[in-house]
Design a protein around this motif. Structure first.
Motif, PDB file in Angstrom:
ATOM      1  N   PRO A 180      19.248  20.599  38.024  1.00 47.28           N
ATOM      2  CA  PRO A 180      19.033  22.051  37.929  1.00 47.28           C
ATOM      3  C   PRO A 180      18.453  22.432  36.572  1.00 47.28           C
ATOM      4  O   PRO A 180      18.752  21.793  35.547  1.00 47.28           O
ATOM      5  N   VAL A 181      17.612  23.469  36.562  1.00 46.32           N
ATOM      6  CA  VAL A 181      16.922  23.852  35.332  1.00 46.32           C
ATOM      7  C   VAL A 181      17.093  25.338  35.045  1.00 46.32           C
ATOM      8  O   VAL A 181      17.134  26.171  35.956  1.00 46.32           O
ATOM      9  N   LEU A 182      17.196  25.624  33.766  1.00 43.57           N
ATOM     10  CA  LEU A 182      17.165  26.993  33.265  1.00 43.57           C
ATOM     11  C   LEU A 182      15.825  27.158  32.574  1.00 43.57           C
ATOM     12  O   LEU A 182      15.490  26.382  31.673  1.00 43.57           O
ATOM     13  N   ASP A 220      23.780  29.408  45.161  1.00 42.93           N
ATOM     14  CA  ASP A 220      22.448  29.796  45.605  1.00 42.93           C
ATOM     15  C   ASP A 220      21.418  28.783  45.126  1.00 42.93           C
ATOM     16  O   ASP A 220      21.692  27.946  44.260  1.00 42.93           O
ATOM     17  N   ASP A 221      20.224  28.882  45.671  1.00 42.37           N
ATOM     18  CA  ASP A 221      19.148  28.001  45.231  1.00 42.37           C
ATOM     19  C   ASP A 221      18.677  28.348  43.824  1.00 42.37           C
ATOM     20  O   ASP A 221      18.074  27.511  43.147  1.00 42.37           O
ATOM     21  N   GLY A 222      18.953  29.554  43.406  1.00 39.41           N
ATOM     22  CA  GLY A 222      18.554  29.948  42.062  1.00 39.41           C
ATOM     23  C   GLY A 222      19.044  31.337  41.729  1.00 39.41           C
ATOM     24  O   GLY A 222      19.620  32.050  42.562  1.00 39.41           O
ATOM     25  N   ILE A 223      18.832  31.720  40.484  1.00 40.12           N
ATOM     26  CA  ILE A 223      19.160  33.061  40.002  1.00 40.12           C
ATOM     27  C   ILE A 223      17.971  33.546  39.183  1.00 40.12           C
ATOM     28  O   ILE A 223      17.401  32.790  38.390  1.00 40.12           O
ATOM     29  N   ILE A 224      17.594  34.792  39.356  1.00 36.84           N
ATOM     30  CA  ILE A 224      16.602  35.431  38.507  1.00 36.84           C
ATOM     31  C   ILE A 224      17.252  36.665  37.901  1.00 36.84           C
ATOM     32  O   ILE A 224      17.899  37.451  38.612  1.00 36.84           O
ATOM     33  N   ILE A 253      17.241  27.586  38.346  1.00 35.44           N
ATOM     34  CA  ILE A 253      16.875  27.019  39.642  1.00 35.44           C
ATOM     35  C   ILE A 253      17.772  25.817  39.918  1.00 35.44           C
ATOM     36  O   ILE A 253      17.658  24.766  39.267  1.00 35.44           O
ATOM     37  N   ARG A 254      18.662  25.993  40.862  1.00 34.03           N
ATOM     38  CA  ARG A 254      19.566  24.905  41.275  1.00 34.03           C
ATOM     39  C   ARG A 254      18.850  23.927  42.202  1.00 34.03           C
ATOM     40  O   ARG A 254      19.047  22.714  42.126  1.00 34.03           O
ATOM     41  N   ASN A 255      18.001  24.460  43.068  1.00 30.34           N
ATOM     42  CA  ASN A 255      17.258  23.630  44.012  1.00 30.34           C
ATOM     43  C   ASN A 255      15.984  23.120  43.330  1.00 30.34           C
ATOM     44  O   ASN A 255      14.876  23.570  43.597  1.00 30.34           O
ATOM     45  N   TRP A 256      16.172  22.171  42.423  1.00 31.52           N
ATOM     46  CA  TRP A 256      15.038  21.700  41.626  1.00 31.52           C
ATOM     47  C   TRP A 256      13.990  20.923  42.433  1.00 31.52           C
ATOM     48  O   TRP A 256      12.796  21.002  42.104  1.00 31.52           O
ATOM     49  N   PRO A 257      14.367  20.185  43.498  1.00 32.27           N
ATOM     50  CA  PRO A 257      13.296  19.538  44.270  1.00 32.27           C
ATOM     51  C   PRO A 257      12.327  20.550  44.889  1.00 32.27           C
ATOM     52  O   PRO A 257      11.113  20.317  44.904  1.00 32.27           O
TER      53      PRO A 257
END
Length: 329
Positions: free
Chosen positions: A98-100, A120-124, A168-172
């Motif tokens: 996962p990336v920030l 979640d798959d990500g946060i904005i 972004i948790r869903n990095w792939p």
């Protein structure tokens, strides 16, 4: 978790200062802008690596960041300014967790601890603004997930401005999305990360939208000075232990020890770097770099670089390092 920090831009709106200092390293209230952001990042305690996407004045970032932040660093040059998706694409081979993603020309009040328990798959992160037409705004569904991002909308479909902070948790899927965006026709030579997020959503990703409590722009002169004021008001203010004869300080200010202030009024909202000298002058709403000398002047709304000399001038100035301005007053 890994962190990606794109900072290859030239910072043209903050010239002449960004001719010699990368925009995220310009100081407000005595600290580089990016240091405020990195405080929050390092408090998470689970950062494996920070990937800096460099460009303009890359050697200064490479010299500063490893010493300032106790976390493994990787520097990748964005040799062509091909947009925010292009920046993240440079790091693609190193995205395996996962990336920030943080654009560090702003300072924000955001609860990053949310990402530790996120499913979640990500946060904005966003901020409600009234002048929504200046920004990319985020549209959400009834569950608070992003459905789309619209750049500078003419109609008030949303007032939640995109502030440049993403998890972004869903990095792939992120890597797939960025690769896809780079196959499309660029917009004026650039590919945008927001288009990658739209691709992810179209593929079924759930990206949660969270509002920040504060968002402070440091990307142009007027907002940089206002951000300096906010940081002083939020606890960064400091006075020196001793003042010279006839010195008057109007809080809030940030004044390094060793500055000389004599027969002068300094403040409010003034930051003076180490070694500054202010004599027979009035200075307010100003940032002055190290070893600036101000004499017989009345200044407000100024951004002065290191080692500048200002004498006999009244008004607002924006001058870079080692400049000298002398008036007749």
């Amino acid at each position: 978790m890994k962190v990606i920090i794109p900072l290859a831009g030239k910072g043209t709106r903050l010239r002449p200062h960004t001719h010699v200092v990368p925009k995220p390293m310009l100081k407000v209230a005595g600290r580089p802008v990016m240091s405020y952001v990195m405080d929050d990042v390092l408090q998470l305690g689970n950062v494996e690596q920070v990937i800096y996407i460099t460009g303009h004045l890359k050697e200064k970032v490479e010299a500063f960041a490893p010493k300032a932040f106790d976390v493994p660093s990787l520097f990748i040059e964005q040799d062509v300014q091909d947009g925010t998706a292009g920046a993240v694409a440079r790091a693609s081979d190193h995205i395996d967790a996962p990336v920030l993603i943080i654009f560090v020309d702003t300072i924000f009040d955001a609860d990053l601890s949310l990402l530790k328990d996120s499913t979640d798959d990500g946060i904005i992160w966003t901020k409600d603004v009234e002048d929504y037409q200046r920004f990319g705004v985020v549209v959400t569904d009834a569950n608070g997930h992003m459905t789309r991002i619209v750049e500078k909308p003419k109609e008030p479909i949303s007032k939640r401005a995109n502030i440049g902070l993403y998890y972004i948790r869903n990095w792939p899927l992120l890597k797939e999305a960025v690769a896809h965006v780079l196959t499309t026709t660029p917009n004026k030579g650039e590919w945008y990360l927001t288009d990658a997020f739209q691709y992810m959503i179209d593929k079924g990703a759930k990206i949660r939208v969270v509002d920040v409590d504060g968002w402070y722009d440091a990307g142009q002169l007027e907002t940089l000075l206002d951000t300096n004021r906010v940081m002083l008001e939020k606890g960064r203010a400091r006075r020196p232990a001793t003042l010279g004869d006839g010195a008057t300080i109007i809080d809030p200010v940030y004044i390094e020890e060793g500055c000389t202030i004599e027969h002068a009024t300094v403040g409010p909202n003034v930051t003076l770097g180490k070694g500054c000298i202010v004599r027979q002058s009035t200075v307010r709403d100003t940032i002055a770099g190290e070893h600036a000398v101000i004499t017989n002047a009345t200044l407000r709304d100024c951004f002065l670089g290191d080692r500048v000399k200002v004498e006999g001038v009244a008004g607002s100035l924006n001058i870079g390092d080692d400049s000298e301005i002398r008036g007749e007053g």
